[in-house]
Design a protein around this motif. Structure first.
Motif, PDB file in Angstrom:
ATOM      1  N   SER A 188       2.138   4.462  -8.036  1.00 60.73           N
ATOM      2  CA  SER A 188       1.365   3.310  -8.509  1.00 60.73           C
ATOM      3  C   SER A 188       1.692   2.953  -9.952  1.00 60.73           C
ATOM      4  O   SER A 188       1.480   1.807 -10.377  1.00 60.73           O
ATOM      5  CB  SER A 188      -0.130   3.579  -8.369  1.00 60.73           C
ATOM      6  N   TYR A 211      -6.044   2.351  -7.172  1.00 62.69           N
ATOM      7  CA  TYR A 211      -5.086   1.763  -8.106  1.00 62.69           C
ATOM      8  C   TYR A 211      -5.816   1.372  -9.403  1.00 62.69           C
ATOM      9  O   TYR A 211      -6.802   0.622  -9.369  1.00 62.69           O
ATOM     10  CB  TYR A 211      -4.418   0.543  -7.479  1.00 62.69           C
ATOM     11  N   GLN A 222       0.826  -1.206   0.000  1.00 65.15           N
ATOM     12  CA  GLN A 222       0.000   0.000   0.000  1.00 65.15           C
ATOM     13  C   GLN A 222       0.865   1.263   0.000  1.00 65.15           C
ATOM     14  O   GLN A 222       0.566   2.233  -0.694  1.00 65.15           O
ATOM     15  CB  GLN A 222      -0.929   0.001   1.221  1.00 65.15           C
ATOM     16  N   LEU A 272       2.252   1.721  -3.494  1.00 62.76           N
ATOM     17  CA  LEU A 272       1.239   2.259  -4.402  1.00 62.76           C
ATOM     18  C   LEU A 272       1.004   3.742  -4.132  1.00 62.76           C
ATOM     19  O   LEU A 272       0.819   4.530  -5.069  1.00 62.76           O
ATOM     20  CB  LEU A 272      -0.072   1.499  -4.242  1.00 62.76           C
ATOM     21  N   HIS A 328      -4.826   1.643  -2.461  1.00 59.56           N
ATOM     22  CA  HIS A 328      -5.225   0.394  -3.117  1.00 59.56           C
ATOM     23  C   HIS A 328      -6.596   0.507  -3.773  1.00 59.56           C
ATOM     24  O   HIS A 328      -6.864  -0.157  -4.776  1.00 59.56           O
ATOM     25  CB  HIS A 328      -5.151  -0.788  -2.138  1.00 59.56           C
ATOM     26  N   THR A 362      -6.347  -6.013 -10.740  1.00 62.59           N
ATOM     27  CA  THR A 362      -6.251  -6.335  -9.312  1.00 62.59           C
ATOM     28  C   THR A 362      -6.887  -7.689  -9.037  1.00 62.59           C
ATOM     29  O   THR A 362      -7.980  -7.987  -9.520  1.00 62.59           O
ATOM     30  CB  THR A 362      -6.948  -5.259  -8.462  1.00 62.59           C
TER      31      THR A 362
END
Length: 285
Positions: free
Chosen positions: A121, A222, A114, A117, A219, A226
């Motif tokens: 990211s 992002y 995290q 990111l 997150h 995923t």
């Protein structure tokens, strides 16, 4: 799972942020870059059961032991922080010439991912998550974790034995793992006087609360592909997390390892075949 000694023999050490850090790379040099970030309190050796499948899928797999873990330095009296662990990962990427990579994170490694990111990211081509504290309000630490984190934790933890360690880890599992695997996990934690750094490492629970909004935004916002590979009977970050994930990340793919017996907190150790089957096509795409 191969032995911890074999795993370490296949890797190297680099000096990053002034500390000696263990890492290894597996798979073709021109393969798709993938970085795996392990959890607490073990090491990169947790990933060993699934690495061959990722290599077969054409991935160049980078693993490392974060500071205070496994075969990396475990400095006493150190102020362990997730931010420093993220900087170590970035420094390793620079050392190895990795400009972009898929990222897979478990447990403690979830917070490191995290933070990565939140910083950049664009450097992460795709993101896979295994059981971890993505949301601090849903995190349910075990009693032993709360004890270690307490003011007297630094003293109490010195009495930890392989038997008590094994008993604590067993409470997080849905599927049994072998005594040999438990022993190798203990060795990775306890080597180089590692028991003495468990208390400062546990401060990451407080960091999750302090950074909750920033890390959750990282997150949830992002934009890349995923995947969640989740053990539902994990008492720490299990089934109770799934509704939040489905609500906040409707575009993500979620694989719930609920085949009997259902998987717990260590999916890649408990149920490596299913985890590899989920990760290999995702990372090899």
């Amino acid at each position: 799972m191969s032995s911890l000694d074999e795993w370490i023999a296949g890797g190297e050490h680099a000096t990053l942020t002034g500390h000696r850090v263990f890492y290894r790379q597996d798979g073709p040099v021109d393969g798709r870059p993938v970085t795996l970030v392990h959890g607490f309190p073990t090491s990169s050796h947790d990933w060993e059961p699934i690495v061959p499948a990722l290599v077969e899928a054409g991935c160049r797999v980078t693993t490392l032991d974060l500071l205070g873990f496994g075969a990396s330095d475990k400095p006493q009296g150190h102020d362990y922080r997730i931010a420093e662990q993220a900087t170590i990962v970035e420094s390793l990427w620079t050392h190895l010439g990795i400009t972009g990579t898929a990222l897979v994170a478990h447990d403690y490694g979830v917070s490191v991912a995290q933070e990565l990111l939140a910083r950049d990211s664009a450097r992460v081509s795709r993101m896979a998550w295994l059981n971890g504290g993505l949301y601090s309000d849903l995190y349910r630490p075990l009693l032993i974790q709360r004890v270690i984190l307490s003011p007297i934790g630094s003293i109490l933890v010195r009495g930890m034995t392989e038997t008590s360690y094994r008993a604590s880890l067993r409470k997080t599992l849905g599927r049994p793992i072998s005594d040999e695997d438990f022993h190798e996990m203990w060795r990775s934690t306890s080597s180089n006087d590692g028991i003495r750094v468990q208390h400062p490492l546990m401060r990451y629970i407080g960091e999750r609360k302090a950074n909750a909004q920033r890390w959750q935004h990282a997150h949830e916002s992002y934009p890349g592909p995923t995947l969640f590979v989740w053990g539902p009977v994990d008492p720490i970050s299990g089934r109770h997390v799934l509704p939040r994930l489905r609500e906040r990340l409707p575009q993500a793919k979620i694989v719930v390892l609920d085949d009997d017996p259902a998987t717990g907190h260590y999916p890649h150790v408990e149920n490596p075949t299913a985890v590899a089957a989920a990760l290999a096509p995702f990372l090899g795409a």
